[in-house]
Design a protein around this motif. Structure first.
Motif, PDB file in Angstrom:
ATOM      1  N   VAL A  27     -10.933  -2.357   7.766  1.00  0.00           N
ATOM      2  CA  VAL A  27      -9.622  -2.834   7.324  1.00  0.00           C
ATOM      3  C   VAL A  27      -9.478  -2.598   5.835  1.00  0.00           C
ATOM      4  N   GLY A  28      -8.327  -2.052   5.432  1.00  0.00           N
ATOM      5  CA  GLY A  28      -8.102  -1.884   4.009  1.00  0.00           C
ATOM      6  C   GLY A  28      -6.794  -1.184   3.687  1.00  0.00           C
ATOM      7  N   VAL A  29      -6.340  -1.385   2.461  1.00  0.00           N
ATOM      8  CA  VAL A  29      -5.132  -0.730   1.949  1.00  0.00           C
ATOM      9  C   VAL A  29      -5.282   0.786   2.063  1.00  0.00           C
ATOM     10  N   GLU A  30      -6.512   1.280   1.898  1.00  0.00           N
ATOM     11  CA  GLU A  30      -6.741   2.727   1.950  1.00  0.00           C
ATOM     12  C   GLU A  30      -6.407   3.336   3.308  1.00  0.00           C
ATOM     13  N   HIS A  31      -6.304   2.519   4.365  1.00  0.00           N
ATOM     14  CA  HIS A  31      -6.011   3.026   5.703  1.00  0.00           C
ATOM     15  C   HIS A  31      -4.532   2.909   6.083  1.00  0.00           C
ATOM     16  N   ALA A  32      -3.741   2.259   5.257  1.00  0.00           N
ATOM     17  CA  ALA A  32      -2.341   2.009   5.579  1.00  0.00           C
ATOM     18  C   ALA A  32      -1.499   3.276   5.456  1.00  0.00           C
ATOM     19  N   SER A  33      -0.439   3.320   6.225  1.00  0.00           N
ATOM     20  CA  SER A  33       0.491   4.440   6.144  1.00  0.00           C
ATOM     21  C   SER A  33       1.334   4.314   4.872  1.00  0.00           C
ATOM     22  N   ILE A  34       1.923   5.416   4.480  1.00  0.00           N
ATOM     23  CA  ILE A  34       2.806   5.413   3.311  1.00  0.00           C
ATOM     24  C   ILE A  34       3.963   4.444   3.528  1.00  0.00           C
ATOM     25  N   SER A  35       4.531   4.443   4.724  1.00  0.00           N
ATOM     26  CA  SER A  35       5.668   3.548   4.989  1.00  0.00           C
ATOM     27  C   SER A  35       5.238   2.081   4.948  1.00  0.00           C
ATOM     28  N   ALA A  36       4.040   1.752   5.415  1.00  0.00           N
ATOM     29  CA  ALA A  36       3.553   0.365   5.373  1.00  0.00           C
ATOM     30  C   ALA A  36       3.347  -0.092   3.932  1.00  0.00           C
ATOM     31  N   ILE A  37       2.828   0.794   3.095  1.00  0.00           N
ATOM     32  CA  ILE A  37       2.632   0.465   1.675  1.00  0.00           C
ATOM     33  C   ILE A  37       3.982   0.234   0.997  1.00  0.00           C
ATOM     34  N   LYS A  38       4.921   1.127   1.243  1.00  0.00           N
ATOM     35  CA  LYS A  38       6.251   0.958   0.646  1.00  0.00           C
ATOM     36  C   LYS A  38       6.893  -0.344   1.101  1.00  0.00           C
ATOM     37  N   GLU A  39       6.784  -0.641   2.381  1.00  0.00           N
ATOM     38  CA  GLU A  39       7.351  -1.885   2.931  1.00  0.00           C
ATOM     39  C   GLU A  39       6.739  -3.106   2.242  1.00  0.00           C
TER      40      GLU A  39
ATOM     41  N   PRO B 212     -12.615 -10.887   2.052  1.00  0.00           N
ATOM     42  CA  PRO B 212     -12.877 -10.485   0.665  1.00  0.00           C
ATOM     43  C   PRO B 212     -11.586 -10.215  -0.123  1.00  0.00           C
ATOM     44  N   GLY B 213     -10.595  -9.627   0.521  1.00  0.00           N
ATOM     45  CA  GLY B 213      -9.318  -9.367  -0.149  1.00  0.00           C
ATOM     46  C   GLY B 213      -8.618 -10.656  -0.551  1.00  0.00           C
ATOM     47  N   GLU B 214      -8.635 -11.645   0.337  1.00  0.00           N
ATOM     48  CA  GLU B 214      -8.038 -12.942   0.021  1.00  0.00           C
ATOM     49  C   GLU B 214      -8.810 -13.635  -1.095  1.00  0.00           C
ATOM     50  N   ARG B 215     -10.127 -13.476  -1.102  1.00  0.00           N
ATOM     51  CA  ARG B 215     -10.962 -14.075  -2.156  1.00  0.00           C
ATOM     52  C   ARG B 215     -10.593 -13.476  -3.517  1.00  0.00           C
ATOM     53  N   ILE B 216     -10.461 -12.152  -3.570  1.00  0.00           N
ATOM     54  CA  ILE B 216     -10.076 -11.470  -4.815  1.00  0.00           C
ATOM     55  C   ILE B 216      -8.687 -11.936  -5.256  1.00  0.00           C
ATOM     56  N   ARG B 217      -7.756 -12.006  -4.315  1.00  0.00           N
ATOM     57  CA  ARG B 217      -6.389 -12.460  -4.612  1.00  0.00           C
ATOM     58  C   ARG B 217      -6.433 -13.850  -5.253  1.00  0.00           C
ATOM     59  N   HIS B 218      -7.235 -14.742  -4.674  1.00  0.00           N
ATOM     60  CA  HIS B 218      -7.345 -16.110  -5.180  1.00  0.00           C
ATOM     61  C   HIS B 218      -7.949 -16.137  -6.588  1.00  0.00           C
ATOM     62  N   ILE B 219      -9.023 -15.391  -6.796  1.00  0.00           N
ATOM     63  CA  ILE B 219      -9.686 -15.363  -8.111  1.00  0.00           C
ATOM     64  C   ILE B 219      -8.703 -14.896  -9.188  1.00  0.00           C
ATOM     65  N   ILE B 220      -8.004 -13.808  -8.911  1.00  0.00           N
ATOM     66  CA  ILE B 220      -7.076 -13.254  -9.908  1.00  0.00           C
ATOM     67  C   ILE B 220      -5.882 -14.186 -10.115  1.00  0.00           C
TER      68      ILE B 220
END
Length: 185
Positions: A93-105, A60-68
């Motif tokens: 699976v989701g951005v909401e579960h990522a660590s702060i360091s993973a998001i910054k990276e 679903p995330g890849e689908r949204i990326r493609h649409i936008i």
């Protein structure tokens, strides 16, 4: 860390987690049903400040990326490796579960897409390095996407993703040689 561009995410929990990691504004798509109003917001943001698409590393995330990407040319892209986005308690699976360091990276390593880049990577290179059709092809594509910070793709999408993000043959071969060496250790 301040982010000038507006970050497109899927939902409120993604926004909350991104704001824990960086100072940024977000637009939420509210899932994979991206409506015209959201597209208009993203177009406006792209004109004024630029946009980074930062969706979940799943279908679903890849689908949204493609649409936008299709509706709003010129957006930048940030990718999380799937292993950095898995919830410990329920394996979602989701951005909401990522660590702060993973998001910054991910946000430090954003890519701009190119529709006109002529890649020197060939389909034969993908076969030689076992990225399509082989027994370990999926795992190798996951590791390649993770190391190049371009996200996971299936075999059909890989060449297009490498081209869109202007990955040179030299970069590609260096990463693949590292992956092969790690497998042989």
């Amino acid at each position: 860390m301040d982010i000038k561009e507006v970050i497109v995410v899927e939902g409120k929990d993604d926004t909350f987690n991104i704001k824990r990691a960086v100072n940024a504004d977000t637009i939420e798509t509210n899932g994979s049903a991206v409506n015209d109003s959201t597209i208009m917001q993203v177009k406006h943001a792209q004109e004024k400040r630029g946009v980074i698409i930062f969706t979940d590393p799943d279908y679903p995330g890849e689908r949204i990326r493609h649409i936008i990407s299709q509706a709003v040319p010129g957006c930048k892209h940030a990718f999380l490796p799937k292993k950095e986005a898995i919830a410990k308690h329920n394996k979602s699976v989701g951005v909401e579960h990522a660590s702060i360091s993973a998001i910054k990276e991910a946000l430090v390593n954003v890519y701009s897409m190119s529709e006109t880049y002529e890649s020197d990577i060939t389909q034969e290179d993908l076969v030689i390095f076992g990225l399509v059709g082989g027994k370990n092809a999926r795992e190798r594509r996951e590791r390649l996407g993770e190391q190049l910070k371009i996200g996971y793709t299936n075999g059909k999408q890989l060449y297009k993703r490498l081209t869109m993000f202007q990955i040179t043959r030299q970069e590609f071969i260096a990463v693949m040689e590292d992956i092969v060496q790690e497998e042989n250790e």
